[in-house]
Design a protein around this motif. Structure first.
Motif: not given
Length: 361
Positions: A177, A179, A183, A251-252, A255, A297
């Motif tokens: 995963n 994330l 995260t 994505i980094y 978030i 993504h």
């Protein structure tokens, strides 16, 4: 004179923020190159808990590049508002995606390019409508802010969530995963930015001749920053080693930016004096960035370019075949419609031959 000075400071902050994005975007590429070189040598990979990257000079070059970017980012906060500096981190997404296609052979398809563009546009909207943080000029004021019940609850939740992800979720799902590790880096990053802001205030007071080194908050902020940054580096390396760089970076950013904006809103009470149009603009800009990240993504494995866009058959081809059906029209027919299927296959064969593909033969 003050307006001229303000514009001058704004320009300096803008240049520093953009330079920071370039250095940070390039650091992802250098680190990834170092990790790939170690993987070819058979060393234990960072995603499996190995630390052989500490002996790789490319990884250290990436770390130094990231350090230069963070220094520029730190300096940018002294000249420009945080609401300008933080959203401009999206530029590192574009830099990393472009460099990945050149140096890592990580192809960025049409969806990814549109996603990068949307991330930049969304950041621009956020810069225009972003809230202004409440002024904090001394360590005593910063100490009072950090002791606010709202921030204490937020920081406690961040620590608890991070520990759960590190010790419970990470060992089970970290390898599959994307994330999980990102995260961890992002939520801890919110605390590290708060520490950076506090240390920036401490440095200003130090140059002003105040006894900053005797203030316990200075050492608490420094120690907290070291712990936060070390944790971020560790888990960001794992994410980069396992997943595609052009996906990890955006994505980094999303978030991390969400965490920082939330932390700043709680710590500095930014949203209390915002107009309705600025609130709508800020959320719209951020949602635009999220849409861009989704395109990056969700369709990362689809080989889609401008050449793949559906177009009508050439006029002479349609006349020769005696039909005006397009590719999409063929898909609307039943499976038993062999002329359509033959036409599609013929078109695909011609396209493959134009592109030099041997599979068409």
């Amino acid at each position: 004179m003050s307006q001229t000075r303000g514009k001058y400071d704004f320009c300096i902050g803008l240049v520093l923020a953009m330079s920071s994005s370039i250095f940070i975007g390039g650091s992802f590429i250098l680190k990834k190159k170092g990790l790939l070189r170690l993987a070819r040598k058979g060393s234990m990979r960072a995603g499996q808990g190995g630390h052989a990257y500490l002996k790789e000079w490319l990884w250290w070059a990436g770390l130094l590049s990231m350090g230069a970017g963070e220094v520029a980012n730190f300096a940018a906060y002294a000249f420009a508002p945080a609401t300008l500096v933080t959203p401009l981190g999206a530029l590192s997404v574009l830099v990393s995606a472009i460099l990945s296609s050149f140096f890592l052979n990580e192809k960025l398809n049409l969806h990814g390019k549109i996603g990068c563009l949307l991330s930049i546009l969304g950041s621009t909207v956020m810069v225009i409508h972003a809230p202004q943080e409440e002024e904090v000029e001394t360590l005593n004021e910063m100490s009072h802010k950090l002791g606010d019940p709202g921030f204490v609850v937020f920081a406690t939740l961040v620590v608890i969530v991070s520990l759960i992800l590190i010790f419970v979720v990470g060992p089970r799902h970290g390898q599959t995963n994307i994330l999980v590790y990102i995260t961890i880096c992002s939520v801890i990053g919110a605390l590290s930015v708060s520490c950076v802001k506090g240390l920036g205030i401490a440095i200003k007071e130090l140059f002003a001749g105040k006894p900053v080194l005797k203030h316990p908050l200075s050492w608490i902020l420094l120690l907290s920053l070291i712990v936060c940054v070390s944790t971020q580096i560790n888990y960001l390396n794992r994410a980069l080693d396992i997943f595609n760089t052009s996906i990890v970076t955006p994505i980094y950013y999303v978030i991390f930016t969400t965490s920082v904006l939330t932390c700043s809103a709680i710590l500095f009470k930014e949203w209390q004096h915002m107009a309705a149009d600025d609130i709508i603009g800020t959320f719209s800009g951020f949602l635009t960035i999220i849409v861009g990240i989704f395109l990056l993504h969700a369709f990362k494995d689809v080989n889609f370019t401008l050449a793949n866009l559906p177009v009508s058959l050439r006029k002479d081809d349609r006349v020769a075949n005696g039909t005006l059906l397009s590719t999409y029209d063929c898909f609307n027919h039943d499976e038993e419609s062999s002329p359509c299927l033959g036409e599609i296959q013929s078109t695909e064969t011609l396209s493959a031959r134009r592109n030099g593909s041997l599979s068409a033969f």
